[in-house]
Design an enzyme around this catalytic site. Structure first.
Site, PDB file in Angstrom:
ATOM      1  N   LEU A  41      27.842  32.596 -71.024  1.00  0.00           N
ATOM      2  CA  LEU A  41      29.194  33.032 -70.667  1.00  0.00           C
ATOM      3  C   LEU A  41      30.018  33.286 -71.938  1.00  0.00           C
ATOM      4  O   LEU A  41      29.579  32.951 -73.037  1.00  0.00           O
ATOM      5  CB  LEU A  41      29.864  31.946 -69.806  1.00  0.00           C
ATOM      6  CG  LEU A  41      29.125  31.601 -68.503  1.00  0.00           C
ATOM      7  CD1 LEU A  41      29.772  30.392 -67.818  1.00  0.00           C
ATOM      8  CD2 LEU A  41      29.114  32.798 -67.552  1.00  0.00           C
ATOM      9  N   GLY A 181      34.095  53.385 -91.004  1.00  0.00           N
ATOM     10  CA  GLY A 181      35.293  53.015 -90.244  1.00  0.00           C
ATOM     11  C   GLY A 181      36.049  51.887 -90.936  1.00  0.00           C
ATOM     12  O   GLY A 181      35.525  50.793 -91.095  1.00  0.00           O
ATOM     13  N   GLY A 273      34.931  51.932 -83.545  1.00  0.00           N
ATOM     14  CA  GLY A 273      35.680  51.649 -82.325  1.00  0.00           C
ATOM     15  C   GLY A 273      34.778  51.181 -81.194  1.00  0.00           C
ATOM     16  O   GLY A 273      33.558  51.087 -81.361  1.00  0.00           O
ATOM     17  N   HIS A 450      59.264  22.671 -95.459  1.00  0.00           N
ATOM     18  CA  HIS A 450      58.941  23.023 -96.842  1.00  0.00           C
ATOM     19  C   HIS A 450      57.909  22.049 -97.390  1.00  0.00           C
ATOM     20  O   HIS A 450      58.019  20.855 -97.146  1.00  0.00           O
ATOM     21  CB  HIS A 450      60.215  22.940 -97.689  1.00  0.00           C
ATOM     22  CG  HIS A 450      59.960  23.188 -99.142  1.00  0.00           C
ATOM     23  ND1 HIS A 450      59.754  24.451 -99.639  1.00  0.00           N
ATOM     24  CD2 HIS A 450      59.838  22.332-100.184  1.00  0.00           C
ATOM     25  CE1 HIS A 450      59.542  24.363-100.937  1.00  0.00           C
ATOM     26  NE2 HIS A 450      59.576  23.093-101.303  1.00  0.00           N
TER      27      HIS A 450
HETATM   28  P1  NAI Z   1      38.841  50.299 -84.933  1.00  0.00           P
HETATM   29  O1  NAI Z   1      39.366  51.209 -83.902  1.00  0.00           O
HETATM   30  O2  NAI Z   1      39.617  49.113 -85.351  1.00  0.00           O
HETATM   31  O3  NAI Z   1      38.568  51.123 -86.252  1.00  0.00           O
HETATM   32  C1  NAI Z   1      37.712  52.218 -86.296  1.00  0.00           C
HETATM   33  C2  NAI Z   1      38.008  53.027 -87.540  1.00  0.00           C
HETATM   34  O4  NAI Z   1      36.987  53.998 -87.705  1.00  0.00           O
HETATM   35  C3  NAI Z   1      39.318  53.792 -87.467  1.00  0.00           C
HETATM   36  O5  NAI Z   1      40.036  53.525 -88.634  1.00  0.00           O
HETATM   37  C4  NAI Z   1      38.885  55.244 -87.364  1.00  0.00           C
HETATM   38  O6  NAI Z   1      39.798  56.141 -87.951  1.00  0.00           O
HETATM   39  C5  NAI Z   1      37.561  55.242 -88.098  1.00  0.00           C
HETATM   40  N1  NAI Z   1      36.598  56.282 -87.737  1.00  0.00           N
HETATM   41  C6  NAI Z   1      36.338  56.794 -86.508  1.00  0.00           C
HETATM   42  N2  NAI Z   1      35.353  57.707 -86.571  1.00  0.00           N
HETATM   43  C7  NAI Z   1      34.957  57.771 -87.875  1.00  0.00           C
HETATM   44  C8  NAI Z   1      33.964  58.519 -88.581  1.00  0.00           C
HETATM   45  N3  NAI Z   1      33.163  59.360 -87.966  1.00  0.00           N
HETATM   46  N4  NAI Z   1      33.848  58.327 -89.911  1.00  0.00           N
HETATM   47  C9  NAI Z   1      34.653  57.452 -90.561  1.00  0.00           C
HETATM   48  N5  NAI Z   1      35.604  56.719 -89.924  1.00  0.00           N
HETATM   49  C10 NAI Z   1      35.747  56.873 -88.613  1.00  0.00           C
HETATM   50  O7  NAI Z   1      37.382  49.898 -84.411  1.00  0.00           O
HETATM   51  P2  NAI Z   1      36.386  48.727 -84.819  1.00  0.00           P
HETATM   52  O8  NAI Z   1      36.656  48.242 -86.191  1.00  0.00           O
HETATM   53  O9  NAI Z   1      35.038  49.243 -84.487  1.00  0.00           O
HETATM   54  O10 NAI Z   1      36.759  47.575 -83.821  1.00  0.00           O
HETATM   55  C11 NAI Z   1      36.739  47.789 -82.419  1.00  0.00           C
HETATM   56  C12 NAI Z   1      37.742  46.947 -81.727  1.00  0.00           C
HETATM   57  O11 NAI Z   1      37.330  45.601 -81.674  1.00  0.00           O
HETATM   58  C13 NAI Z   1      39.078  46.910 -82.442  1.00  0.00           C
HETATM   59  O12 NAI Z   1      39.876  48.009 -82.084  1.00  0.00           O
HETATM   60  C14 NAI Z   1      39.659  45.636 -81.955  1.00  0.00           C
HETATM   61  O13 NAI Z   1      40.314  45.881 -80.743  1.00  0.00           O
HETATM   62  C15 NAI Z   1      38.447  44.762 -81.696  1.00  0.00           C
HETATM   63  N6  NAI Z   1      38.323  43.783 -82.782  1.00  0.00           N
HETATM   64  C16 NAI Z   1      39.347  42.925 -83.031  1.00  0.00           C
HETATM   65  C17 NAI Z   1      39.286  42.013 -84.053  1.00  0.00           C
HETATM   66  C18 NAI Z   1      40.440  41.141 -84.315  1.00  0.00           C
HETATM   67  O14 NAI Z   1      41.323  41.051 -83.481  1.00  0.00           O
HETATM   68  N7  NAI Z   1      40.485  40.444 -85.437  1.00  0.00           N
HETATM   69  C19 NAI Z   1      38.098  41.903 -84.889  1.00  0.00           C
HETATM   70  C20 NAI Z   1      37.094  42.877 -84.570  1.00  0.00           C
HETATM   71  C21 NAI Z   1      37.216  43.749 -83.543  1.00  0.00           C
END
Ligand code: NAI
Ligand code: FAD
Length: 471
Positions: A41, A181, A273, A450
């Site tokens: 889970l 990315g 993404g 502080h």
């Molecule tokens: P993301 O949406 O954060 O970033 C993807 C990046 O890839 C963007 O900056 C985009 O412009 C770029 N990109 C897209 N196509 C591309 C290409 N062909 N060549 C080069 N760059 C390209 O997606 P990511 O990092 O995969 O994460 C997915 C999701 O997982 C996040 O949106 C988030 O919601 C979640 N996540 C959250 C975390 C946190 O809260 N700390 C940690 C990891 C993931």
């Protein structure tokens, strides 16, 4: 006529959205089951997301501090030696403990786990494996999975071209890693392997990393990562990756078009993404369509267009974050039970768990100005550098700043952004303040202990008024 359903509520998916919805529904006295196809889970978050990534981030921070001289500065001389097997073992232990914990919570709350992937037969009936399960209300909480890059084949077992799941468990430290990315996953997992010794280059399509975050924060974050040794190639898109033997060759092209170039690496992380898991769920059987991005649309109560079917978490619009999914899980269960479950989508913090952490809640400066019809004077911004915060400075943690954004006329806080070692924890007070409709003055006149990093938030709020003490 009244039906005789097996359950009051069936939740599909046991991620942070689904397992929380199931537990809350059971707590509210509803007979509840939860279908989950994975062996354990907890969904993406506990199995291959938030938790294992934080286990690797935390461990690699220690290694880095020992290796890069940060410990030496504090008077601790060590010669660190990486035991990657043990690092992976403690990661697996963390995951096992927490996923097992959810199983315990299901038992305690009498939530039945239906093992297998569910498909709809009609709006009150699903098939899970060979079993047919009926319920008065069904919650879709199927989450998301990695967006593939067209033409690029991911093979986590080989460890050469990997997604986030493969990047969590690389059996050895790559010499040269290319991250495709510059989003949250790329920066977090890129940081892990950079700390453990890999040369890391991050290729980002846009002209800046971390889209969606405050402009100042994005720029400063890149400067800090650059200083740590991560190379960036902005405004560049990856058009292909081919593997020969143990080497991957990437082809890159300027985002605006132009001459192709190539780059070699022994590990490529695809992190461009995630996409909602809505295929294979049998949505046609209930006449439910997804939007262009494959998401299920809901109203404010998380009802879909089909009576008795609800949806939450990564498979509906909004940020793909565990805490957003959890809060929606609670709200949907309360709504099903006839209570009023609400999630304030305007105040959902986001955190990047790098060193230092990067966090924000509410509007960015750019969004705030846009909201005020482009009038820059209608928005007041206060900034305070971590270098002027006594605790951060004492701890050798001077990178970053806190930024408070307020509406000029009312002084109401519209957003707070921070780069600071504990920014993820610091942002919670900003979220509370905003939920209570605080002004920047309210934060500035609240006594903060502080010496804490949190004083930087107070001083950034004082800076909105034009008068911080320590800067
Ligand atoms: P993301 O949406 O954060 O970033 C993807 C990046 O890839 C963007 O900056 C985009 O412009 C770029 N990109 C897209 N196509 C591309 C290409 N062909 N060549 C080069 N760059 C390209 O997606 P990511 O990092 O995969 O994460 C997915 C999701 O997982 C996040 O949106 C988030 O919601 C979640 N996540 C959250 C975390 C946190 O809260 N700390 C940690 C990891 C993931
Ligand atoms: P999920 O967690 O994806 O769970 C959905 C579950 O449904 C899965 O277990 C799946 O097996 C199951 N399922 C799917 N279809 C069916 C079906 N038909 N029948 C039965 N079961 C089904 N977010 C944060 O807030 N903080 C972080 O630090 C963070 N770090 C992350 C790091 C990584 C590497 C990744 C990949 C993600 C990270 N996220 C983080 C995002 C977070 O994991 C998701 O936002 C969160 O898990 C979404 O929860 P959910 O319940 O909507 O879906």
């Amino acid at each position: 006529a009244d039906h005789n359903y097996d359950y009051d509520v069936l939740v599909i998916g046991a991620g942070p959205g689904g397992y929380v919805a199931a537990i809350r529904a059971a707590q509210l006295g509803l007979k509840t089951a939860c279908a989950e196809g994975r062996e354990t889970l907890g969904g993406t978050c506990l199995n291959v997301g938030c938790i294992p990534s934080k286990a690797m981030l935390h461990a690699s921070e220690f290694f880095d501090a020992a290796k890069n001289g940060a410990m030496k500065e504090l008077g601790i001389d060590v010669e660190p030696k990486l035991n990657l097997d043990q690092m992976h073992a403690q990661r697996r232990d963390a995951v096992k403990g927490l996923t097992g914990g959810i199983e315990g919570l299901f038992k305690k709350n009498k939530v039945d786990w239906k093992k297998g992937y569910a498909t709809f037969q009609d709006a009150h009936t699903v098939k899970v494996g060979d079993e047919t399960v009926t319920a008065k209300d069904i919650v879709i909480a199927t989450g998301s999975s990695v967006t593939p890059l067209p033409g690029v084949e991911i093979d986590n077992d080989k460890g050469i071209v990997v997604d986030s799941t493969g990047a969590l468990e690389l059996p050895k430290v790559p010499k040269k890693m290319v991250v495709i990315g510059g989003g949250v996953i790329g920066l977090e997992l890129g940081s892990v392997w950079r700390r453990l010794g890999a040369e890391v280059t991050c290729v980002e399509f846009l002209d800046e990393i971390l889209p969606g975050m405050d402009g100042d924060i994005r720029k400063e974050a890149r400067k800090i990562f650059r200083k740590q040794g991560i190379e960036f190639k902005l405004s560049t898109k990856v058009t292909g990756v081919s593997v020969k033997g143990k080497t991957a060759t990437l082809t890159l092209e300027p985002a605006a078009g132009g001459d192709e170039e190539t780059m070699e690496a022994d590990c490529v992380l695809v992190s461009i993404g995630r996409k909602p898991n809505t295929d294979g769920l049998g949505l046609d059987a209930i006449g439910l369509e997804t939007n262009k991005r494959g998401q299920i649309e809901t109203d404010h109560d998380f009802r879909t267009k089909v009576d008795g079917v609800w949806a939450i978490g990564d498979c509906i619009p909004g940020p793909m974050l565990a805490h957003k999914a959890e809060d929606e899980g609670i709200a949907v269960a309360e709504n099903i039970a006839g209570q009023t479950g609400i999630v304030n989508h305007a105040i959902i913090p986001s955190v990047v768990y790098t060193w230092p952490e990067i966090a924000g809640v509410g509007l960015t400066t750019e969004e705030a100005i846009e909201k005020m019809g482009g009038d820059k004077k209608a928005v007041k911004v206060g900034k305070f550098p971590m270098l002027a915060n006594s605790r951060a400075r004492t701890n050798h943690e001077g990178d970053g700043f806190v930024k408070v954004i307020a509406e000029a006329e009312s002084d109401r806080v519209l957003g707070v952004w921070a780069i600071a070692v504990p920014a993820g924890t610091m942002i919670a007070e900003a979220a509370i303040a905003m939920e209570f409709g605080a002004t920047s003055e309210d934060i500035a006149y609240t006594c903060h202990a502080h010496p804490t990093h949190a004083e930087a938030t107070k001083e950034a709020a004082m800076a909105v008024q034009g008068k911080p003490i320590h800067f």
